[in-house]
Design a protein around this motif. Structure first.
Motif, PDB file in Angstrom:
ATOM      1  N   SER A  88       0.909  -1.437  -0.652  1.00  0.00           N
ATOM      2  CA  SER A  88       0.207   0.088  -0.249  1.00  0.00           C
ATOM      3  C   SER A  88       0.658   0.819  -0.131  1.00  0.00           C
ATOM      4  CB  SER A  88      -1.004  -0.043   1.174  1.00  0.00           C
ATOM      5  OG  SER A  88      -0.408   0.413   2.125  1.00  0.00           O
ATOM      6  N   SER A  89       0.420   2.463  -0.007  1.00  0.00           N
ATOM      7  CA  SER A  89       1.612   3.624  -0.508  1.00  0.00           C
ATOM      8  C   SER A  89       1.722   3.863   1.263  1.00  0.00           C
ATOM      9  CB  SER A  89       0.449   4.402  -0.376  1.00  0.00           C
ATOM     10  OG  SER A  89      -1.254   5.012   0.382  1.00  0.00           O
ATOM     11  N   GLY A  90       0.838   3.080   2.065  1.00  0.00           N
ATOM     12  CA  GLY A  90       1.658   3.156   3.994  1.00  0.00           C
ATOM     13  C   GLY A  90       2.514   2.040   3.777  1.00  0.00           C
ATOM     14  N   ALA A  91       3.092   1.481   2.969  1.00  0.00           N
ATOM     15  CA  ALA A  91       4.117   0.443   2.975  1.00  0.00           C
ATOM     16  C   ALA A  91       3.463  -0.978   3.695  1.00  0.00           C
ATOM     17  CB  ALA A  91       5.141   0.807   3.473  1.00  0.00           C
ATOM     18  N   PHE A  92       1.967  -1.221   3.550  1.00  0.00           N
ATOM     19  CA  PHE A  92       1.563  -2.173   3.966  1.00  0.00           C
ATOM     20  C   PHE A  92       2.401  -3.309   3.122  1.00  0.00           C
ATOM     21  CE2 PHE A  92      -1.039  -4.828   6.959  1.00  0.00           C
ATOM     22  CZ  PHE A  92      -1.451  -5.913   5.995  1.00  0.00           C
ATOM     23  N   ILE A  93       2.361  -4.631   3.581  1.00  0.00           N
ATOM     24  CA  ILE A  93       2.957  -5.460   2.873  1.00  0.00           C
ATOM     25  C   ILE A  93       1.724  -6.614   2.999  1.00  0.00           C
ATOM     26  CG2 ILE A  93       4.603  -6.845   1.591  1.00  0.00           C
ATOM     27  CD1 ILE A  93       6.206  -4.399   1.910  1.00  0.00           C
ATOM     28  N   GLN A  94       1.407  -7.191   1.717  1.00  0.00           N
ATOM     29  CA  GLN A  94       0.471  -8.695   1.618  1.00  0.00           C
ATOM     30  C   GLN A  94       1.926  -9.660   0.967  1.00  0.00           C
ATOM     31  OE1 GLN A  94      -3.152  -7.404   1.711  1.00  0.00           O
ATOM     32  NE2 GLN A  94      -3.857  -8.958   2.936  1.00  0.00           N
ATOM     33  N   TYR A  95       1.677 -10.693   1.349  1.00  0.00           N
ATOM     34  CA  TYR A  95       2.158 -11.745   0.340  1.00  0.00           C
ATOM     35  C   TYR A  95       1.659 -12.839   0.658  1.00  0.00           C
ATOM     36  CZ  TYR A  95       6.627  -9.535   0.753  1.00  0.00           C
ATOM     37  OH  TYR A  95       8.049  -8.436   0.477  1.00  0.00           O
ATOM     38  N   GLY A  96       1.274 -13.779  -0.637  1.00  0.00           N
ATOM     39  CA  GLY A  96       0.696 -14.747  -1.211  1.00  0.00           C
ATOM     40  C   GLY A  96       1.499 -16.330  -0.010  1.00  0.00           C
ATOM     41  N   ASP A  97       0.054 -17.190   0.805  1.00  0.00           N
ATOM     42  CA  ASP A  97       1.113 -18.069   1.219  1.00  0.00           C
ATOM     43  C   ASP A  97       2.591 -18.193   0.435  1.00  0.00           C
ATOM     44  OD1 ASP A  97      -2.131 -18.819   2.706  1.00  0.00           O
ATOM     45  OD2 ASP A  97      -0.802 -16.986   3.377  1.00  0.00           O
ATOM     46  N   SER A  98       2.040 -18.815  -1.110  1.00  0.00           N
ATOM     47  CA  SER A  98       2.799 -19.719  -1.612  1.00  0.00           C
ATOM     48  C   SER A  98       4.489 -19.138  -1.882  1.00  0.00           C
ATOM     49  CB  SER A  98       2.128 -20.033  -3.299  1.00  0.00           C
ATOM     50  OG  SER A  98       2.185 -18.618  -3.473  1.00  0.00           O
ATOM     51  N   VAL A  99       4.114 -18.088  -1.728  1.00  0.00           N
ATOM     52  CA  VAL A  99       5.710 -16.842  -2.186  1.00  0.00           C
ATOM     53  C   VAL A  99       6.614 -16.427  -0.638  1.00  0.00           C
ATOM     54  CG1 VAL A  99       5.299 -16.599  -4.371  1.00  0.00           C
ATOM     55  CG2 VAL A  99       4.277 -15.617  -2.430  1.00  0.00           C
ATOM     56  N   LEU A 128      13.330 -19.778  -7.031  1.00  0.00           N
ATOM     57  CA  LEU A 128      11.525 -20.333  -7.852  1.00  0.00           C
ATOM     58  C   LEU A 128      12.273 -21.313  -7.771  1.00  0.00           C
ATOM     59  CD1 LEU A 128      12.772 -16.856  -9.970  1.00  0.00           C
ATOM     60  CD2 LEU A 128      10.135 -17.502  -9.235  1.00  0.00           C
ATOM     61  N   LYS A 129      10.287 -21.709  -7.846  1.00  0.00           N
ATOM     62  CA  LYS A 129      10.497 -23.983  -8.072  1.00  0.00           C
ATOM     63  C   LYS A 129       9.212 -23.462  -9.823  1.00  0.00           C
ATOM     64  CE  LYS A 129       9.561 -22.988  -2.898  1.00  0.00           C
ATOM     65  NZ  LYS A 129       8.473 -23.902  -1.749  1.00  0.00           N
ATOM     66  N   PRO A 130       9.730 -24.589 -10.163  1.00  0.00           N
ATOM     67  CA  PRO A 130       8.612 -24.748 -11.319  1.00  0.00           C
ATOM     68  C   PRO A 130       6.860 -24.518 -11.051  1.00  0.00           C
ATOM     69  CG  PRO A 130      10.377 -26.961 -10.932  1.00  0.00           C
ATOM     70  CD  PRO A 130      10.171 -25.983  -9.670  1.00  0.00           C
ATOM     71  N   GLU A 131       6.794 -24.539 -10.139  1.00  0.00           N
ATOM     72  CA  GLU A 131       5.328 -24.076  -9.736  1.00  0.00           C
ATOM     73  C   GLU A 131       4.463 -22.570  -9.612  1.00  0.00           C
ATOM     74  OE1 GLU A 131       7.089 -26.415  -7.769  1.00  0.00           O
ATOM     75  OE2 GLU A 131       6.942 -26.237  -5.701  1.00  0.00           O
ATOM     76  N   ASP A 132       6.220 -22.017  -9.462  1.00  0.00           N
ATOM     77  CA  ASP A 132       6.049 -20.327  -9.633  1.00  0.00           C
ATOM     78  C   ASP A 132       5.545 -20.069 -11.260  1.00  0.00           C
ATOM     79  OD1 ASP A 132       8.868 -20.366  -7.497  1.00  0.00           O
ATOM     80  OD2 ASP A 132       6.610 -19.924  -6.621  1.00  0.00           O
ATOM     81  N   THR A 133       5.971 -21.126 -11.992  1.00  0.00           N
ATOM     82  CA  THR A 133       5.779 -20.590 -13.726  1.00  0.00           C
ATOM     83  C   THR A 133       4.276 -20.254 -14.434  1.00  0.00           C
ATOM     84  OG1 THR A 133       6.537 -22.690 -14.304  1.00  0.00           O
ATOM     85  CG2 THR A 133       5.337 -21.844 -15.767  1.00  0.00           C
ATOM     86  N   ALA A 134       4.113 -19.064 -14.079  1.00  0.00           N
ATOM     87  CA  ALA A 134       2.600 -18.610 -14.457  1.00  0.00           C
ATOM     88  C   ALA A 134       3.262 -16.878 -15.785  1.00  0.00           C
ATOM     89  CB  ALA A 134       1.934 -17.962 -13.649  1.00  0.00           C
ATOM     90  N   VAL A 135       1.513 -16.824 -15.676  1.00  0.00           N
ATOM     91  CA  VAL A 135       2.523 -15.243 -16.028  1.00  0.00           C
ATOM     92  C   VAL A 135       2.152 -14.208 -14.874  1.00  0.00           C
ATOM     93  CG1 VAL A 135       0.744 -13.798 -17.498  1.00  0.00           C
ATOM     94  CG2 VAL A 135       1.514 -15.734 -18.762  1.00  0.00           C
TER      95      VAL A 135
END
Length: 115
Positions: free
Chosen positions: A51-62, A84-91
């Motif tokens: 966020s603009s206030g630097a609040f960060i969220q990450y997906g569980d997988s990363v 990086l893992k093969p399961e990170d393959t994506a657009v």
């Protein structure tokens, strides 16, 4: 083009990539910026947001493997991806939200991780 993403590519498992996304100054007052990804046959999912206030969220997988950052002078957001893992393959898609709630998506950049 209002969001221009770059930095995708082909990398071996265990490697790293850094994605960049630059926003057009025509987007009015960006608040949240982030990255989502979509693998074939799967729904688009959150990778990381800041966020603009630097609040960060990450997906569980990363969690623990990625770091998101932003530069409000350059109106850009970055995603450093490690181990990086093969399961990170994506657009990978850059996303921005304006202060009035408009959502913008970048064109997507392909990340392919070989085993």
């Amino acid at each position: 083009v209002q969001l221009q993403a770059s930095g995708g590519g082909l990398v071996q498992a265990g490697g790293s990539l850094r994605l960049s996304c630059a926003a057009s100054r025509s987007i009015f007052s960006i608040t949240d910026m982030g990255w989502y990804r979509q693998a074939p046959g799967k729904q688009r999912e959150l990778v990381a947001s800041i966020s603009s206030g630097a609040f960060i969220q990450y997906g569980d997988s990363v969690k623990g493997r990625c770091t998101i950052s932003r530069d409000d002078v350059e109106i850009s957001v970055y995603l450093q991806m490690n181990s990086l893992k093969p399961e990170d393959t994506a657009v990978y898609y850059c996303r921005a939200m304006s202060i009035i709630g408009d959502i913008y998506w970048g064109q997507g950049t392909q990340v392919t991780v070989s085993s």
